[in-house]
Every structure is written in C-alpha cells, then in structure tokens.
Design a protein around this motif. Structure first.
Motif, short mmCIF file in Angstrom:
data_model
loop_
_atom_site.label_atom_id
_atom_site.label_comp_id
_atom_site.label_asym_id
_atom_site.label_seq_id
_atom_site.Cartn_x
_atom_site.Cartn_y
_atom_site.Cartn_z
N PRO A 471 70.05 55.47 8.31
CA PRO A 471 70.49 56.80 7.92
C PRO A 471 70.61 57.74 9.12
O PRO A 471 69.78 57.70 10.04
CB PRO A 471 69.39 57.28 6.97
N GLU A 472 71.61 58.60 9.09
CA GLU A 472 71.78 59.59 10.14
C GLU A 472 70.57 60.51 10.22
O GLU A 472 70.22 61.01 11.30
CB GLU A 472 73.05 60.41 9.88
N ALA A 473 69.92 60.74 9.08
CA ALA A 473 68.75 61.62 9.07
C ALA A 473 67.63 61.10 9.97
O ALA A 473 66.81 61.87 10.46
CB ALA A 473 68.24 61.80 7.64
N ALA A 474 67.58 59.78 10.20
CA ALA A 474 66.55 59.23 11.09
C ALA A 474 66.80 59.64 12.53
O ALA A 474 65.85 59.88 13.29
CB ALA A 474 66.52 57.71 10.97
N THR A 475 68.06 59.73 12.91
CA THR A 475 68.39 60.22 14.26
C THR A 475 68.02 61.69 14.39
O THR A 475 67.45 62.12 15.40
CB THR A 475 69.89 60.02 14.53
N GLN A 476 68.33 62.46 13.34
CA GLN A 476 68.03 63.89 13.36
C GLN A 476 66.53 64.17 13.36
O GLN A 476 66.09 65.19 13.87
CB GLN A 476 68.69 64.56 12.16
N LEU A 477 65.76 63.25 12.81
CA LEU A 477 64.30 63.41 12.77
C LEU A 477 63.75 63.60 14.19
O LEU A 477 62.90 64.46 14.43
CB LEU A 477 63.67 62.19 12.11
N LEU A 478 64.25 62.81 15.14
CA LEU A 478 63.80 62.94 16.52
C LEU A 478 64.55 64.04 17.26
O LEU A 478 63.98 64.71 18.12
CB LEU A 478 63.97 61.61 17.27
N ALA A 479 65.83 64.21 16.91
CA ALA A 479 66.62 65.24 17.59
C ALA A 479 66.00 66.62 17.40
O ALA A 479 66.04 67.46 18.31
CB ALA A 479 68.06 65.22 17.09
N ARG A 480 65.40 66.87 16.25
CA ARG A 480 64.75 68.16 16.00
C ARG A 480 63.61 68.40 16.98
O ARG A 480 63.26 69.53 17.28
CB ARG A 480 64.22 68.23 14.57
N ASP A 481 63.00 67.31 17.46
CA ASP A 481 61.91 67.42 18.43
C ASP A 481 62.40 67.34 19.87
O ASP A 481 61.59 67.29 20.80
CB ASP A 481 60.89 66.29 18.20
#
Length: 494
Positions: A471-481
């Motif tokens: 899922p793209e949300a998994a990439t965003q999970l780290l991008a937020r940090d």
C-alpha cells in the motif's frame, strides 16, 4: 566419542507437509552427522490406515527430493530403518495411548537406559492440549520429569485469551521446562548470528542505542500468495501468521539488553523484556501508526479474494506495516518500523539498522545529502551482513560515493549450514531452551497485536496490487517522519 543419551522422538501429524518437508530431512541430517544417537527411534503418528512400509516408501520419495541439494553421507534407507509408522487417532482412548506407552518403555529397556522423549505436535492447534492430556494420563509423560518434552508449533492460540487458555491447560499437565514453543525463525542461522554480531563486536554494540541509531527497519516479505491455505489464512491473517511471532521474535533479539549470560534463562528474560516494553496502541495511534493491506489482482496474478476458500468480501489483511516504540532507556523515542506481506515483488527477510548522523560533527557542505550508514542483516534468501557507508570518489574533488562491505554466511561453508529445524530439534534434544519462545513473551506479543485492532476497523480492501511494493500508505508512514524504507537488494552470490 562420548556416548549420546538415547532419543525417542514421536511426531504427531506425521503424514503432513511439515513432517515431510522439514522434520524428517532435519532428523536425517542430524543422524548422518552423528549429532543424535545412531539407535534413535522415530515414531510417525498419523490417522491414515497405512502400513509402515507404505509410510516409509512415501517418506523415501519425499526425502530424496528435499535432500537433493544437501550432502548425503549415508543412505536414506539407513535412516528410515529407524522410522516406525503407527496409526493413532489423536483423541484415541486411554487403552491406545497406554499400548503406545508400553512400546516406549520396551524401547528404553532395549536401549539400556532412559531416553529423552520428544513429542512434536505437527497438528492443528486444537489438538495440542488433547494430545498432552492423553500422554500424561497414560503416564508417557510426567509433570516435572524433564526426560519428556513436548514441542509445539505456532500459532500458540488464536488470540490473547485462547493463548492463555492453552497455556493454563499445558502448564496444568507439564512443567514449563518441558514445553518447547517453536518459532522456526529462531532456528535460522542469521537470526542466531544476531547474538554474535551484537555481543562479540564492540564496533556494533557500542553504537547500539538511540543516540547512535536513527531507526531500525525489519522486513519479512513473501512473494507467494496464500495458495491452498486460504481457509487457514482467513482465520489468522498477517497479524497472527507473521507479526505476532516471526517479526516480534526478530525485534526482540535485535533490541534486547545484553543478557547476564548466553544461557537459556537469561536470553529469554532479555527477549521478553523487550516485547513487554512495546508501547501498546491507542485507538488514535493504531490509525496513524499502522497500515494494513490486502492484495488485489495485479501483474497477471489474482487477488486475495479470488483465492481458494477465501470469502469474496474478505476483510482479512495480508500486509501490515507499523511504527513501533520500545519504551526502555536504551530505545525510548527511537522508532522501529516493521512490515510483512504476501504477494510482494520478492521474498526476503532482513533487518536494516540506520545509523544516526554524528551530532558533534559540523555539517560540511561537501557531505551534504549523503545517504546514512546502514548495517543490513540478511536472513533470507541470502544470509549474511552488509555495511553500507560513504567513501571518497577517486580524484581531486572531495566527492563521495557509496561503498559497502559484504559477508555471506553460507558462502563460508559451501552452503552447508544447518536448516532451522535441525537447530531446533537438536536444541530440544539437548535441553537447550534458548531459542524457544517464553510464555510471558508470547502473552505480551498477543497484547501488542490485539492493540492494533482499531486499524482494522477502518481498513479498505483491496489496497495494493499483487506483485507491487504494498500500500502507498506504508510509504507515507515513513515519509511523515522524514524517512523512507530501505529496500536493500540481497547480494548476488555465485
């Protein structure tokens, strides 16, 4: 050579896939290397109406296939002469179990001394306490007698409550020292090697804390889908199948405090301290720090909901990525990222340690934007270590390029390293419980996994294509940090 204590191993569920693919090959390798007695007795317990000859003929074919790439110092037939098939329903009456007990007693009389009795339950979990109760009622095993040991495969329960029920049932019949809870990942060579990498090398352990490490990433990806296991997977999903056991076991070894000794009791204590220190999710943090996924059709492959024995509107996750916190003085405030999924582009298991940029070094313009230094522990398919760092490019300018140091573990031994079940079966025979899961650790892992439930309540499936990165949300999970996943490809070996 010192005489080995006699061994009688009984495998319940011996007609199943686990026995043929893993247990019998592991026993053959241990036997051929003289790590277990040459007069071993192996009882293969099943419910099928087979003769001993029919069972061994089938085992011969299976072993020849699974061992074709391994050394075979002795004939397979020589090993199979010690394998005896017995038809015994798992819930058989007392007379049937008592008759089997008399057979074991007769074997010990022939062997001339008491044997270590291992009972491997390669069965569905609902039979674990049934078989344990039958064995103790027939006096084949006795509580507190460490000659008798029972080996149980994951899953240990289906939830925190069912795990507690199973543990109460088993510890009511046997002492905890007689119960070996298996997670086969703990038998893998590079998982065991984590202890050596950390504690035998000051260069790593002296930097092993939140001051020197920016984050840790643990990845366990599977290229396969659920295959013929749709019915099982509908009940387990990725959280019970992979997160509650394999991933958290890897995390505990990577993040534990140095144990007082490398003995079983101290290592298990250090491991469970980590899992018990995992911060449980709240409803809010579960939604923000956990990503669940389910694969849909893609890259010529069908989606999870199209798999055999899977509901067409299934809400079972096949992927999870999460941001976790271990609230110990060594790690508090440093994130650890975990991810695992099915139908990924590749199969791999690895730990990536991203080291922090040194705080007391000025921000030199020449080194602006250089990637972080990494320690990569490859568990599978490669097994080894890699250190990725920055070095100067040739020339007059102070420009950098990526460099790395590689260590291939199996390459050092011609590929002849023990398989996980060889290690675990040998440890169980020797009474070494170091690499078996502790009950308190299992209990804490279930509490952690169940705290993720609010994330499942809001998941929308399917949300990644089979064969994609998830899922793209998994990439965003780290991008937020301000971080990213380190997709480190294993080295190509000859």
């Amino acid at each position: 050579m010192e005489r080995l204590q006699p061994l009688i191993i009984t495998i319940f569920g011996a007609t199943g896939d686990l026995t043929h693919r893993k247990l019998l090959p592991a026993l053959y390798m241990l036997y051929s290397q003289q790590l277990i007695p040459d007069n071993i007795r192996v009882y293969a317990i099943g419910r099928r109406d087979w003769s001993e000859g029919e069972y061994c003929d089938q085992a011969m074919q299976q072993l020849a296939g699974f061992l074709k790439d391994r050394p075979q110092p002795i004939d397979i037939e020589q090993f199979l002469a010690h394998v005896h098939y017995r038809k015994l329903p798992f819930d058989a009456d007392a007379a049937a179990y008592q008759a089997f007990g008399r057979q074991l007693d007769a074997d010990e009389k022939t062997l001339g001394q008491r044997a270590v009795r291992l009972f491997f339950l390669a069965t569905a979990p609902e039979y674990f306490d049934v078989i344990a109760r039958k064995l103790t009622q027939a006096h084949i095993m006795t509580k507190g007698d460490l000659h008798g040991r029972i080996l149980i495969e994951k899953p240990f329960g289906e939830s925190l409550e069912t795990a507690r029920q199973l543990n109460r049932a088993l510890t009511g019949l046997l002492s905890d020292e007689q119960i070996y809870r298996i997670d086969h990942y703990l038998g893998k060579e590079m998982i065991r090697n984590i202890l050596a990498v950390r504690f035998a090398n000051g260069v790593f352990e002296s930097l092993w804390d939140k001051e020197h490490i920016d984050n840790i990433q643990i990845t366990l990806d599977e290229q396969i889908g659920v295959g013929t296991r749709g019915g099982y997977y509908e009940q387990s999903g990725v959280l019970r199948d992979m997160l509650q056991n394999h991933l958290l076991q890897m995390l505990s070894l990577v993040m534990m405090e140095p144990p007082a000794t490398l003995g079983a009791q101290d290592v298990r204590q250090a491991k469970k301290d980590v899992v018990k220190a995992l911060r449980l999710y709240t409803q809010q943090s579960a939604r923000s720090d956990v990503v669940l996924g389910q694969y849909g059709p893609g890259n010529g492959m069908k989606g999870y909901r199209e798999e055999d024995r899977v509901q067409e509107d299934s809400q079972t996750p096949t992927y999870v990525a999460l941001r976790a916190q271990v609230d110990t003085p060594r790690w508090q405030g440093m994130p650890v990222y975990l991810r695992t999924g099915k139908r990924m582009p590749r199969s791999r298991a690895q730990v990536v340690v991203e080291f922090a940029r040194p705080k007391d070094v000025p921000p030199y313009a020449a080194f602006a934007g250089v990637p972080p230094s990494l320690l990569v522990i490859e568990v599978q398919p490669a097994d080894g270590l890699r250190v990725a760092f920055n070095a100067k490019k040739p020339g007059s300018a102070l420009a950098t390029q990526r460099a790395q140091l590689d260590y291939c573990h199996s390459c050092q031994y011609g590929g002849n390293v023990p398989e996980a079940y060889e290690t675990l079966l040998l440890d169980a025979y020797l009474g070494n419980g170091t690499l078996f899961a502790d009950w308190e650790e299992i209990e804490a892992s279930w509490a952690f996994v169940e705290s993720i439930q609010p994330a499942a309540d809001y998941a929308q499936y399917p949300n990644y294509a089979a064969g994609s990165e998830g899922p793209e949300a998994a990439t965003q999970l780290l991008a937020r940090d301000g971080r990213r996943w380190h997709d480190v490809e294993p080295p190509v070996t000859a």
